[in-house]
Design a protein around this motif. Structure first.
Motif, PDB file in Angstrom:
ATOM      1  N   TRP A   1       6.477  10.465   1.771  1.00  0.00           N
ATOM      2  CA  TRP A   1       7.656  11.333   1.750  1.00  0.00           C
ATOM      3  C   TRP A   1       7.280  12.774   2.095  1.00  0.00           C
ATOM      4  N   LEU A   2       6.180  13.253   1.519  1.00  0.00           N
ATOM      5  CA  LEU A   2       5.744  14.617   1.810  1.00  0.00           C
ATOM      6  C   LEU A   2       5.345  14.771   3.281  1.00  0.00           C
ATOM      7  N   ALA A   3       4.646  13.783   3.829  1.00  0.00           N
ATOM      8  CA  ALA A   3       4.254  13.847   5.238  1.00  0.00           C
ATOM      9  C   ALA A   3       5.486  13.837   6.134  1.00  0.00           C
TER      10      ALA A   3
ATOM     11  N   ARG B   1       7.140  17.228   6.021  1.00  0.00           N
ATOM     12  CA  ARG B   1       6.366  18.209   6.791  1.00  0.00           C
ATOM     13  C   ARG B   1       6.595  18.031   8.290  1.00  0.00           C
ATOM     14  N   ARG B   2       6.724  16.768   8.726  1.00  0.00           N
ATOM     15  CA  ARG B   2       6.970  16.520  10.149  1.00  0.00           C
ATOM     16  C   ARG B   2       8.369  16.993  10.543  1.00  0.00           C
ATOM     17  N   ASN B   3       9.344  16.789   9.673  1.00  0.00           N
ATOM     18  CA  ASN B   3      10.720  17.155   9.999  1.00  0.00           C
ATOM     19  C   ASN B   3      10.995  18.639   9.839  1.00  0.00           C
ATOM     20  N   ASN B   4      10.247  19.324   8.979  1.00  0.00           N
ATOM     21  CA  ASN B   4      10.448  20.759   8.734  1.00  0.00           C
ATOM     22  C   ASN B   4       9.112  21.508   8.849  1.00  0.00           C
ATOM     23  N   PRO B   5       8.609  21.651  10.066  1.00  0.00           N
ATOM     24  CA  PRO B   5       7.307  22.334  10.211  1.00  0.00           C
ATOM     25  C   PRO B   5       7.438  23.800   9.816  1.00  0.00           C
ATOM     26  N   LYS B   6       6.368  24.345   9.240  1.00  0.00           N
ATOM     27  CA  LYS B   6       6.343  25.763   8.880  1.00  0.00           C
ATOM     28  C   LYS B   6       6.300  26.597  10.152  1.00  0.00           C
ATOM     29  N   LYS B   7       7.061  27.670  10.124  1.00  0.00           N
ATOM     30  CA  LYS B   7       7.050  28.580  11.259  1.00  0.00           C
ATOM     31  C   LYS B   7       5.954  29.622  11.023  1.00  0.00           C
ATOM     32  N   PRO B   8       5.155  29.912  12.037  1.00  0.00           N
ATOM     33  CA  PRO B   8       4.098  30.924  11.856  1.00  0.00           C
ATOM     34  C   PRO B   8       4.709  32.300  11.601  1.00  0.00           C
TER      35      PRO B   8
ATOM     36  N   GLY C   1       0.814  -1.202   0.000  1.00  0.00           N
ATOM     37  CA  GLY C   1       0.000   0.000   0.000  1.00  0.00           C
ATOM     38  C   GLY C   1       0.849   1.254   0.000  1.00  0.00           C
ATOM     39  N   PRO C   2       0.184   2.402   0.054  1.00  0.00           N
ATOM     40  CA  PRO C   2       0.946   3.647   0.093  1.00  0.00           C
ATOM     41  C   PRO C   2       1.570   3.792   1.470  1.00  0.00           C
ATOM     42  N   GLY C   3       2.846   3.767   1.543  1.00  0.00           N
ATOM     43  CA  GLY C   3       3.527   3.818   2.834  1.00  0.00           C
ATOM     44  C   GLY C   3       4.577   4.901   2.857  1.00  0.00           C
ATOM     45  N   ARG C   4       5.610   4.676   3.630  1.00  0.00           N
ATOM     46  CA  ARG C   4       6.612   5.716   3.802  1.00  0.00           C
ATOM     47  C   ARG C   4       7.433   5.937   2.542  1.00  0.00           C
ATOM     48  N   PHE C   5       7.451   4.972   1.613  1.00  0.00           N
ATOM     49  CA  PHE C   5       8.191   5.150   0.379  1.00  0.00           C
ATOM     50  C   PHE C   5       7.345   5.767  -0.728  1.00  0.00           C
ATOM     51  N   SER C   6       6.087   6.046  -0.445  1.00  0.00           N
ATOM     52  CA  SER C   6       5.226   6.688  -1.439  1.00  0.00           C
ATOM     53  C   SER C   6       5.461   8.195  -1.430  1.00  0.00           C
TER      54      SER C   6
END
Length: 94
Positions: free
Chosen positions: A81-83, A86-93, A72-77
């Protein structure tokens, strides 16, 4: 009631649609291979080798679809990758 982190995919969700598309693709490759690449029917050696090569090429494509269906769609999808990014580089307000 505690929620479980792994829930079955709803048919209208992305994993559910991916599973249905994979089933269709597997079925299509099986039918197309059986109809188009019947290498055992060829008497001429060059034509037989060419059809046999395409037959096994289609088997490898089918294996890829089966692997995608199983995992299924997993961490290699792309979504995984995008998720992860996003977790590793959160947007700063602002």
């Amino acid at each position: 009631m505690a929620s479980h982190p792994i829930t079955p995919a709803a048919p209208d969700s992305l994993p559910g649609r991916l599973a249905a598309a994979n089933q269709d693709a597997i079925l299509f490759v099986i039918v197309a291979t059986g109809i188009s690449h019947r290498y055992w029917d060829f008497a001429e050696a060059a034509a037989r080798r060419a059809q046999e090569s395409q037959f096994f090429n289609n088997l490898s494509i089918m294996g890829g679809f089966i692997l995608l269906f199983a995992t299924g769609p997993g961490r290699f999808s792309l979504d995984g990758w995008l998720a992860s990014s996003r977790r590793n580089n959160p947007k700063k307000p602002d």
